[in-house]
Design a protein around this motif. Structure first.
Motif, PDB file in Angstrom:
ATOM      1  N   MET A   1       0.841  -1.195   0.000  1.00 48.49           N
ATOM      2  CA  MET A   1       0.000   0.000   0.000  1.00 48.49           C
ATOM      3  C   MET A   1       0.883   1.255   0.000  1.00 48.49           C
ATOM      4  N   THR A   2       1.767   1.322   0.999  1.00 49.32           N
ATOM      5  CA  THR A   2       2.640   2.485   1.097  1.00 49.32           C
ATOM      6  C   THR A   2       3.604   2.564  -0.089  1.00 49.32           C
ATOM      7  N   ASP A   3       3.833   1.426  -0.754  1.00 51.68           N
ATOM      8  CA  ASP A   3       4.805   1.412  -1.842  1.00 51.68           C
ATOM      9  C   ASP A   3       4.398   2.325  -3.002  1.00 51.68           C
ATOM     10  N   LEU A   4       3.102   2.624  -3.090  1.00 54.39           N
ATOM     11  CA  LEU A   4       2.638   3.457  -4.184  1.00 54.39           C
ATOM     12  C   LEU A   4       2.978   4.925  -3.969  1.00 54.39           C
ATOM     13  N   LYS A   5       3.075   5.324  -2.703  1.00 57.82           N
ATOM     14  CA  LYS A   5       3.391   6.724  -2.421  1.00 57.82           C
ATOM     15  C   LYS A   5       4.898   6.935  -2.542  1.00 57.82           C
ATOM     16  N   PRO A   6       5.340   8.102  -3.017  1.00 58.24           N
ATOM     17  CA  PRO A   6       6.778   8.348  -3.024  1.00 58.24           C
ATOM     18  C   PRO A   6       7.260   8.451  -1.574  1.00 58.24           C
ATOM     19  N   PRO A   7       8.515   8.077  -1.325  1.00 57.13           N
ATOM     20  CA  PRO A   7       8.999   8.127   0.048  1.00 57.13           C
ATOM     21  C   PRO A   7       8.970   9.555   0.600  1.00 57.13           C
ATOM     22  N   LEU A   8       8.749   9.676   1.894  1.00 51.45           N
ATOM     23  CA  LEU A   8       8.851  10.985   2.539  1.00 51.45           C
ATOM     24  C   LEU A   8      10.327  11.306   2.777  1.00 51.45           C
ATOM     25  N   LEU A   9      11.042  10.281   3.229  1.00 49.43           N
ATOM     26  CA  LEU A   9      12.473  10.454   3.486  1.00 49.43           C
ATOM     27  C   LEU A   9      13.233   9.316   2.827  1.00 49.43           C
ATOM     28  N   GLU A  10      14.314   9.685   2.174  1.00 48.99           N
ATOM     29  CA  GLU A  10      15.152   8.674   1.552  1.00 48.99           C
ATOM     30  C   GLU A  10      16.605   9.013   1.856  1.00 48.99           C
ATOM     31  N   VAL A  11      17.287   8.059   2.429  1.00 46.74           N
ATOM     32  CA  VAL A  11      18.698   8.227   2.760  1.00 46.74           C
ATOM     33  C   VAL A  11      19.465   7.275   1.851  1.00 46.74           C
ATOM     34  N   LYS A  12      20.436   7.828   1.135  1.00 39.30           N
ATOM     35  CA  LYS A  12      21.141   6.996   0.159  1.00 39.30           C
ATOM     36  C   LYS A  12      22.643   7.003   0.408  1.00 39.30           C
ATOM     37  N   ASN A  13      23.173   5.820   0.670  1.00 36.72           N
ATOM     38  CA  ASN A  13      24.632   5.624   0.767  1.00 36.72           C
ATOM     39  C   ASN A  13      25.311   6.658   1.644  1.00 36.72           C
ATOM     40  N   LEU A  14      24.750   6.817   2.831  1.00 36.80           N
ATOM     41  CA  LEU A  14      25.236   7.866   3.734  1.00 36.80           C
ATOM     42  C   LEU A  14      26.507   7.445   4.475  1.00 36.80           C
ATOM     43  N   ASP A  15      27.519   8.299   4.413  1.00 38.49           N
ATOM     44  CA  ASP A  15      28.732   8.158   5.234  1.00 38.49           C
ATOM     45  C   ASP A  15      28.800   9.379   6.143  1.00 38.49           C
ATOM     46  N   ILE A  16      29.085   9.148   7.420  1.00 33.92           N
ATOM     47  CA  ILE A  16      29.227  10.286   8.336  1.00 33.92           C
ATOM     48  C   ILE A  16      30.480  10.094   9.181  1.00 33.92           C
ATOM     49  N   ALA A  17      31.203  11.176   9.388  1.00 34.20           N
ATOM     50  CA  ALA A  17      32.441  11.122  10.168  1.00 34.20           C
ATOM     51  C   ALA A  17      32.459  12.254  11.180  1.00 34.20           C
ATOM     52  N   TYR A  18      33.134  12.010  12.286  1.00 30.97           N
ATOM     53  CA  TYR A  18      33.499  13.084  13.216  1.00 30.97           C
ATOM     54  C   TYR A  18      34.976  13.349  12.970  1.00 30.97           C
ATOM     55  N   GLY A  19      35.293  14.471  12.376  1.00 31.56           N
ATOM     56  CA  GLY A  19      36.678  14.713  11.984  1.00 31.56           C
ATOM     57  C   GLY A  19      37.102  13.638  11.001  1.00 31.56           C
ATOM     58  N   ASP A  20      38.195  12.959  11.333  1.00 30.02           N
ATOM     59  CA  ASP A  20      38.698  11.922  10.426  1.00 30.02           C
ATOM     60  C   ASP A  20      38.086  10.553  10.713  1.00 30.02           C
ATOM     61  N   ASP A  26      27.774   3.882   4.560  1.00 30.22           N
ATOM     62  CA  ASP A  26      26.950   3.444   3.426  1.00 30.22           C
ATOM     63  C   ASP A  26      25.527   3.041   3.832  1.00 30.22           C
ATOM     64  N   ILE A  27      24.895   3.919   4.589  1.00 27.02           N
ATOM     65  CA  ILE A  27      23.537   3.632   5.077  1.00 27.02           C
ATOM     66  C   ILE A  27      22.500   4.090   4.052  1.00 27.02           C
ATOM     67  N   SER A  28      21.561   3.214   3.715  1.00 31.08           N
ATOM     68  CA  SER A  28      20.434   3.589   2.868  1.00 31.08           C
ATOM     69  C   SER A  28      19.137   3.185   3.566  1.00 31.08           C
ATOM     70  N   MET A  29      18.197   4.120   3.611  1.00 30.78           N
ATOM     71  CA  MET A  29      16.916   3.859   4.274  1.00 30.78           C
ATOM     72  C   MET A  29      15.812   4.596   3.534  1.00 30.78           C
ATOM     73  N   VAL A  30      14.602   4.055   3.623  1.00 24.93           N
ATOM     74  CA  VAL A  30      13.446   4.709   3.013  1.00 24.93           C
ATOM     75  C   VAL A  30      12.327   4.762   4.039  1.00 24.93           C
ATOM     76  N   ILE A  31      11.669   5.903   4.149  1.00 20.34           N
ATOM     77  CA  ILE A  31      10.516   6.012   5.042  1.00 20.34           C
ATOM     78  C   ILE A  31       9.350   6.597   4.255  1.00 20.34           C
ATOM     79  N   HIS A  32       8.237   5.876   4.251  1.00 23.44           N
ATOM     80  CA  HIS A  32       7.064   6.328   3.514  1.00 23.44           C
ATOM     81  C   HIS A  32       6.155   7.168   4.404  1.00 23.44           C
TER      82      HIS A  32
END
Ligand SMILES: Nc1ncnc2c1ncn2[C@@H]1O[C@H](COP(=O)(O)OP(=O)(O)OP(=O)(O)O)[C@@H](O)[C@H]1O
Ligand SMILES: [Mg+2]
Length: 241
Positions: A1-20, A26-32
């Motif tokens: 059902m939710t698959d028909l709606k475009p995602p509200l939030l989409e995170v693609k291949n996320l890298d996060i660092a504190y300094g070095d 490489d986090i990917s997530m979808v929230i409808h």
């Protein structure tokens, strides 16, 4: 059902660092829209870091964060609040020596919502009658569970579309945790979309539609929460079964 709606939030291949030091890989997530999604993992696995990136407190090193199809990675927190993203921070961060009502009103500081703050306050009180009863009390005098409700109520005052919650059960007694989880479940009535970050895997799997499991900054399992509850690996690693 939710698959028909475009995602509200989409995170693609996320890298996060504190300094070095890179802590999210490489986090990917979808929230409808109107989904309740869990992000669980142990101590230091990177949950809060991911939330901080989504709410604009950290700039990702790489990857994309799309909200309603728009790239928001690197935008400022107040811009994101204006777009409808509200962050309920870990530890609640209330002003203990101000009243419940003053704390709530602080959630409606943006020009977009300020004209409606009286009506918003009434809505929050309708949702949390106990906060109305205690509206003139100092926030710091309320119980841990009630303080968590103030923190949620304050976020609701900004008329959010997406609510990001960081460990709302932290430091609460088991019965109070269940009460807070019931409150989170009932946020569905407000047509909200929720990303719930928790160490308390069992509670999250009970209340959410889908969940992502994080280990050392990497996603290891994801899926429908009811299925994850039966997943042997999840059972062994997180549910102590
Ligand atoms: N401000 C910071 N500066 C440097 N490193 C940090 C900072 N905040 C977090 N980290 C590190 O990043 C990693 C992920 O931390 P994060 O707080 O995102 O984990 P978490 O999953 O939220 O943990 P918890 O359940 O304990 O809240 C950890 O190794 C942590 O030590
Ligand atoms: Mg955290």
């Amino acid at each position: 059902m939710t698959d028909l709606k475009p995602p509200l939030l989409e995170v693609k291949n996320l890298d996060i660092a504190y300094g070095d030091v890179q802590v999210v890989f490489d986090i990917s997530m979808v929230i409808h829209p109107q989904e309740l999604v869990g992000l669980v993992g142990g101590n230091g696995s990177g949950k809060s870091t991911i939330l901080r990136a989504i709410s604009g407190m950290l700039k990702p090193r790489a990857g994309q964060i799309l909200y309603q199809g728009q790239e928001i990675g690197g935008m400022k927190p107040h811009q994101l609040t204006d777009l409808g993203i509200a962050h309920v921070p870990m530890g609640r961060q209330l002003f203990g020596n101000m009243t419940v009502e003053e704390n709530l009103e602080m959630g409606a500081y943006l020009p977009r919502v300020k004209p409606r703050r009286k009506a918003s306050l009434e809505k929050v009180y309708a949702f949390f009658p106990r906060l109305q009863e205690k509206r003139k009390f100092m926030a710091g005098s309320l119980s841990g569970g009630e303080q968590q409700m103030i923190a949620i109520g304050r976020a609701l005052m900004s008329e959010p579309t997406l609510l990001l919650m960081d460990e709302p059960s932290l430091g609460l007694a088991p019965l109070v945790v269940q009460e807070v989880m019931r409150v989170i479940d009932s946020l569905r009535e407000l047509q909200l979309t929720v990303l719930l970050v928790e160490q308390n895997v069992r509670q999250v799997l009970k209340v959410t539609d889908r969940s992502y499991v994080l280990e050392h900054g990497r996603l290891v399992v994801e899926g429908q929460s009811s299925l994850l509850m039966e997943n042997p690996e999840v059972k062994r690693a997180y549910l102590g079964l």
